[in-house]
Design a protein around this motif. Sequence first.
Motif, PDB file in Angstrom:
ATOM      1  N   ASP A  62      64.373   4.326 -47.321  1.00  0.00           N
ATOM      2  CA  ASP A  62      64.710   5.454 -48.204  1.00  0.00           C
ATOM      3  C   ASP A  62      63.926   6.729 -47.891  1.00  0.00           C
ATOM      4  O   ASP A  62      64.288   7.796 -48.372  1.00  0.00           O
ATOM      5  N   VAL A  65      66.187   9.527 -46.420  1.00  0.00           N
ATOM      6  CA  VAL A  65      67.249  10.225 -47.165  1.00  0.00           C
ATOM      7  C   VAL A  65      67.012  11.738 -47.229  1.00  0.00           C
ATOM      8  O   VAL A  65      67.927  12.520 -46.975  1.00  0.00           O
ATOM      9  N   ILE A  84      71.011   1.725 -51.170  1.00  0.00           N
ATOM     10  CA  ILE A  84      69.703   2.172 -50.672  1.00  0.00           C
ATOM     11  C   ILE A  84      68.664   1.079 -50.907  1.00  0.00           C
ATOM     12  O   ILE A  84      68.544   0.555 -52.014  1.00  0.00           O
ATOM     13  N   SER A  86      65.404   0.495 -51.835  1.00  0.00           N
ATOM     14  CA  SER A  86      64.426   1.384 -52.476  1.00  0.00           C
ATOM     15  C   SER A  86      63.851   0.739 -53.729  1.00  0.00           C
ATOM     16  O   SER A  86      64.454  -0.143 -54.340  1.00  0.00           O
ATOM     17  N   ASP A  88      63.186   2.813 -56.248  1.00  0.00           N
ATOM     18  CA  ASP A  88      63.677   3.697 -57.311  1.00  0.00           C
ATOM     19  C   ASP A  88      65.034   3.233 -57.830  1.00  0.00           C
ATOM     20  O   ASP A  88      65.823   2.638 -57.098  1.00  0.00           O
ATOM     21  N   TRP A  93      68.387   8.098 -57.816  1.00  0.00           N
ATOM     22  CA  TRP A  93      68.975   8.590 -56.556  1.00  0.00           C
ATOM     23  C   TRP A  93      70.225   9.417 -56.818  1.00  0.00           C
ATOM     24  O   TRP A  93      70.468  10.423 -56.154  1.00  0.00           O
ATOM     25  N   ARG A  96      68.917  12.708 -57.982  1.00  0.00           N
ATOM     26  CA  ARG A  96      68.158  13.373 -56.912  1.00  0.00           C
ATOM     27  C   ARG A  96      69.083  13.976 -55.860  1.00  0.00           C
ATOM     28  O   ARG A  96      68.869  15.064 -55.366  1.00  0.00           O
TER      29      ARG A  96
END
Length: 297
Positions: A62, A65, A84, A86, A88, A93, A96
Motif C-alpha cells: 500500500d 498507492v 489493497i 493494508s 487501514d 482508502w 483518501r
Amino acid sequence: MKTASRVLGTAFFLEGFEVQDAPRYGAERRGAPIFAYVRASRQAINERGIIQHPDLVVVADDSLVPIPAAGVLQGLDRHTVMLINSHDAPEVWTQRLNLDGPVLILPASEEVEDRAELPFVGTACAAAAARLLGVIGRDSLQQAIGAELGHLGPKLVAKNEKVALQAYDLLEHHTGTVTEGTEVRATQYQVPAWIETPFETVGRSAPSIHAAATSTQVKTGLWRTMRPIIDYSRCNRCWWVCSTFCPDGAISVSSDGKPLIDYDHCKGCLICVSKCPPHAIEAISEHAAQAAEAERA
Ligand code: SF4
Ligand code: SF4
C-alpha cells in the motif's frame, strides 16, 4: 508479483479460460514497483499489451498507492474493484483516494507489521483475487500453486498453499465481487485524443530539463524500503569506500572525512552496507526508521 500473476493465470486456465499473464518491470532497483497483468476470457483473446481498464486491481504494497510513478490508479473507473493489502480500513482508502468503486482490504496475517514484507504475499494476493472473481475453485487454485511453485520443493509449496487458502477463505463473503466484463471489440477502441498545448519558451515550459543540475529535484529516495544508517562510533572514515560504491552518489563527505547519506536520494540498495569494511552501516526497515523519527519529533 510475477509469480502471483502466473498462479492466477494458471488457475483461470484450469477452469477452462483463455489466459494471458505478463509482468511489467519498472526501474531495476530494490523497492521499485512491479506490475503484473492477467487477462482472462471464455473466448480467444486477440487483444495484447497492458490492461488499460482493469476490472480488478490488487495492490500488494500500500505504500505504492500515493506514488504517481507506480500508476496504481491508472484506468480505474467505478466498476473497478480495488483490493489493497493494508492495515487501514476500506473506508479510509475510499476517502483518501476519492474512489467511486468498491475497495476491499486483504486481511491476511494482520499481525505482520510491514505489509510489504508479508511472507508469500504474492500467493495471498493471487488467492484473494481468485476468490473475488468467483470463477476459480479451491482445487484449481491449489493445483496452480503446485504447478507454478513445484520447483521450489514441497515445503514451500505447502507454506504458500496455507497462506493462499487463508486469504481465499477470508474473502469468502466477497466471492464474485468482480463481475465479468462484456466483449471488447477492436472497433470500440478509442484512439487517445491529442491535447493541444500552447507554445511557450523553453525556459517556461521545461525549465527543469534545460537548467543544469536539476535531477536533484527528483527525490529517488521515496521508494526506499530499507534505510542504511551509519554508526559513526565504528566508522573509520575510509570515505572513499562507501562514497565511491554508492551508485547514486548519495554519500557525500564532510571536510573532516565524515560520510553523510542524503536520504532524499538514497534508494536503499544497501551496497554501502555490504562494502563498508568495519560493518559500520546498518540496514533498518524504512517503516521502523520513519516511526522512530516521528517519535523523536
Ligand atoms: S565505508 Fe564504512 S567505515 Fe568507511 S567511511 Fe564509509 S561508513 Fe565509514
Ligand atoms: S547510500 Fe547506500 S543504500 Fe543508499 S543508494 Fe547509496 S549505496 Fe545504496
